[in-house]
Design a protein around this motif. Structure first.
Motif, short mmCIF file in Angstrom:
data_model
loop_
_atom_site.label_atom_id
_atom_site.label_comp_id
_atom_site.label_asym_id
_atom_site.label_seq_id
_atom_site.Cartn_x
_atom_site.Cartn_y
_atom_site.Cartn_z
N PHE A 75 -20.11 20.49 7.70
CA PHE A 75 -18.77 20.80 7.19
C PHE A 75 -18.14 19.52 6.61
O PHE A 75 -17.35 18.85 7.28
N PRO A 76 -18.49 19.17 5.36
CA PRO A 76 -18.00 17.91 4.78
C PRO A 76 -16.47 17.77 4.80
O PRO A 76 -15.97 16.66 4.91
N GLU A 77 -15.75 18.86 4.69
CA GLU A 77 -14.28 18.79 4.69
C GLU A 77 -13.70 19.13 6.06
O GLU A 77 -12.60 19.67 6.16
N TYR A 78 -14.42 18.83 7.14
CA TYR A 78 -13.98 19.24 8.48
C TYR A 78 -12.60 18.71 8.83
O TYR A 78 -11.87 19.33 9.61
N GLN A 79 -12.20 17.58 8.27
CA GLN A 79 -10.91 17.00 8.62
C GLN A 79 -9.74 17.75 7.98
O GLN A 79 -8.61 17.62 8.44
N ASN B 222 -10.17 21.31 6.72
CA ASN B 222 -10.38 22.76 6.60
C ASN B 222 -10.11 23.53 7.88
O ASN B 222 -10.50 24.69 7.99
N GLY B 223 -9.46 22.91 8.83
CA GLY B 223 -9.09 23.63 10.05
C GLY B 223 -10.12 23.58 11.16
O GLY B 223 -9.99 24.28 12.16
N PHE B 224 -11.16 22.78 11.00
CA PHE B 224 -12.16 22.64 12.06
C PHE B 224 -11.45 22.26 13.35
O PHE B 224 -10.64 21.33 13.37
N PRO B 225 -11.74 22.96 14.46
CA PRO B 225 -10.97 22.77 15.70
C PRO B 225 -11.35 21.52 16.49
O PRO B 225 -12.25 21.53 17.30
N CYS C 117 -17.26 27.73 18.07
CA CYS C 117 -18.02 28.96 17.74
C CYS C 117 -17.12 30.00 17.09
O CYS C 117 -17.50 30.61 16.09
N SER C 118 -15.95 30.18 17.63
CA SER C 118 -15.01 31.14 17.06
C SER C 118 -14.65 30.77 15.63
O SER C 118 -14.65 31.61 14.72
N TRP C 119 -14.35 29.49 15.40
CA TRP C 119 -14.01 29.01 14.07
C TRP C 119 -15.20 29.15 13.11
O TRP C 119 -15.05 29.57 11.97
N MET C 120 -16.40 28.80 13.58
CA MET C 120 -17.59 28.88 12.72
C MET C 120 -17.86 30.31 12.27
O MET C 120 -18.24 30.54 11.12
#
Length: 164
Positions: free
Chosen positions: A64-68, A70-73, A117-120
């Motif tokens: 997830f290159p934009e994890y910071q 894109n809402g990554f938990p 997991c929920s986010w993915m």
């Protein structure tokens, strides 16, 4: 009832969902069609995962290159790291100078694996929403109960609707 897919992933944990994400990314990049199913025994993705993790941000960034943004938990970032050796009656803090560098977790992400997991799962569906050539079906609450073979090859699984 039989449903056919190109790829069947049994287990909607971090590994299974990472596999699905990677396959979707490759299909998008190569402009290919693919049908993927992910089976998860829990009624919700991440529902059976009770642990947290301290993860190297390189691993997250690779998928997830934009994890910071894109809402990554992310629950937090490790700002201090210590190595403590526990004895029967005493504990010793190992000085950072002699501690192995791989034990230093400063800068690592603190994660709830259930939340990841929920986010993915949700992010996977969002990723393919605008692309009809890529089908991703997420089946939660359906544990695989039996491997199905045909002529010595795995051809699928039988599921039960007893997931919880």
């Amino acid at each position: 009832m039989t449903i056919h897919y190109d790829v069947l992933i049994v287990g909607g944990g971090i590994s299974g969902l990472s596999t699905a994400h990677r396959l979707v990314d490759l299909a998008l990049k190569e402009n290919r069609k693919i049908r993927i199913a992910v089976l998860e025994k829990s009624k919700t993705f991440g529902g059976h995962i009770m642990s947290g993790a301290v993860s190297n941000p390189r691993a997250v960034k690779k998928l997830f290159p934009e994890y910071q943004t894109n809402g990554f938990p992310i629950e937090g970032v490790c700002t201090e790291s210590y190595l403590t050796v526990l004895g029967r009656e005493k504990a010793w803090n190992v000085p950072a100078l002699v501690s192995p560098p791989e034990m230093n977790k400063t800068g690592y992400l603190i994660l709830s694996q259930s939340g990841v997991c929920s986010w993915m799962a949700a992010n996977l569906l969002e990723k393919v929403k605008e692309n009809p050539s890529i089908v991703v079906d997420l089946y939660n609450g359906f544990p695989a109960s039996e491997i199905l073979y045909e002529n010595g090859h795995v051809v699928g699984v039988r599921v039960d609707d007893t997931g919880n």
